[in-house]
Design an enzyme around this catalytic site. Sequence first.
Site, mmCIF file in Angstrom:
data_model
loop_
_atom_site.group_PDB
_atom_site.id
_atom_site.type_symbol
_atom_site.label_atom_id
_atom_site.label_comp_id
_atom_site.label_asym_id
_atom_site.label_seq_id
_atom_site.Cartn_x
_atom_site.Cartn_y
_atom_site.Cartn_z
ATOM 1 N N GLN A 158 0.800 -1.221 0.000
ATOM 2 C CA GLN A 158 0.000 0.000 0.000
ATOM 3 C C GLN A 158 0.839 1.282 0.000
ATOM 4 O OE1 GLN A 158 -0.346 -2.579 2.113
ATOM 5 N NE2 GLN A 158 -2.264 -3.491 1.388
ATOM 6 N N ASP A 159 2.146 1.148 -0.196
ATOM 7 C CA ASP A 159 3.050 2.301 -0.188
ATOM 8 C C ASP A 159 2.788 3.181 -1.415
ATOM 9 O OD1 ASP A 159 5.150 4.107 -0.094
ATOM 10 O OD2 ASP A 159 6.680 2.601 0.300
ATOM 11 N N GLN A 160 2.371 4.425 -1.194
ATOM 12 C CA GLN A 160 2.091 5.323 -2.313
ATOM 13 C C GLN A 160 3.336 6.052 -2.815
ATOM 14 O OE1 GLN A 160 -1.970 7.255 -2.503
ATOM 15 N NE2 GLN A 160 -1.608 7.322 -0.283
ATOM 16 N N LEU A 161 4.349 6.172 -1.965
ATOM 17 C CA LEU A 161 5.581 6.833 -2.385
ATOM 18 C C LEU A 161 6.448 5.902 -3.227
ATOM 19 C CD1 LEU A 161 6.618 8.849 0.796
ATOM 20 C CD2 LEU A 161 5.927 9.779 -1.419
ATOM 21 N N HIS B 133 3.309 3.783 3.374
ATOM 22 C CA HIS B 133 4.755 4.025 3.484
ATOM 23 C C HIS B 133 5.206 4.006 4.944
ATOM 24 C CE1 HIS B 133 8.633 5.434 2.057
ATOM 25 N NE2 HIS B 133 8.623 6.397 2.968
#
Length: 333
Positions: free
Chosen positions: A282-285, A313
Amino acid sequence: MAEINENLLKFEENLDVKYSTLKSFEFSSGEVLDNLTVEYLTIGNKIINDNDEIINAIVYFHGLGENCLSIKHIHEVIGEGKVLDTNKYFIISITALGSPNSFSPSISGLGSKFPRYNINDMINFQKEFLDSEFNIKHVKGLIGNSMGGSEALMWGTLYPSYMDFIISLVSSYKISGNNYILFSLINQIVKSDSNYNNGDYKEPLKSVGIANQLFYPFGFSAEYYRNNSIDVINKELNSLKDNFKGYDGNDIILRGDATSNYNIEKDLSKIIAKTLIVAINQDQLFPPTLDAIPMSKMIKNSKLVIYDSIFGHLGVNEIIKIENVLKDFLNKF
C-alpha cells in the site's frame, strides 16, 4: 496496542543521543569545512578484534525529515534475543548530513551559504564519522528506511566490500515521476514565501509548515484516508505544520535537491552484499511494482519481501510482521 506503546516508551527512554565533531570534511563540490557536528546514538554491545576494531556494527539510516531517534520505528525487532540482538550487534543510528542537529544549514548558521550536497556526500560524511569516532573499517550491515534506504543502497554501489548485508526498507534506486514532482513542489512552496529573500531570511518561514503538509496524502495508504473521517484527516493534516519546527527553508531546499538527483539504476550491479528489499503493497511513495520488484531483479544476491499495511509508506512501524523473514536473513551473518 497499549503494550506496544509501553514498549515504545521504554525503548525511547533508553535512547541516549550523543554529539561528536568531525574535524574536517570535503564535499563533492570541493569545498572543505571544519568542525562538523554529528548527532548519533548507539544500542547494543561492541565486539572488538585484536586490532581494536569494532566488527559487529550495524548502521541505521533514517527517513526524510527525521533524525537518529527514528530508529524507534523498528524498535519491536531490537533487543536481547530479538532479531537485532543487542548482545550480538552494535547498532549505530546517525542523523544525516543536512538534517537538523547534525551539520546542516540551520545548525551551522551558514543558511543559504551551506554547500550544495548530494547523497554521496551524506554517505561519506557518515563513513568518515564511523572511522574517526569508532575506528570502524567494515560493518556487518546497513539498514535504511525510505531516504535512508537510498543511502544504504548507494553505499553498496560506492563501497561494495564495506558491508556484509544491506536491508532496504520502503525505498528505491531512484527518485523520479511523482516523487520528483513532490520534491519540486515542496521547494517551490518554500521559495514562494514573501520573506524567503533567496534564502537570506531572518524569521522562520511560514511556508515550511505548508510544505510539510504536502507529504501527508502520500504517507499512509489510500485506504487509510478513505476510512477515516474528515475531522481525523484535518487534525492530522494541521498537526504537520508543527512537525518541521527543527527545519528551516534552506534545510528543506538543499535536502530536496540532494534527494531529487538520486539515481543509481546503472550502478546496482556493483552491489555484492546480500540485500533484503522490504516493501509494502500500500506504499504510495514507492509502490512495489515500480520500485522494489524491479530493483530486486537488478541486485545480485537480493531477496524481496512485501507485506500489507494500512499505514502505507509509514507501515515500516509494523516491521514485526516480517520478523521470521528478518531472522532467516540475519542468521547468515
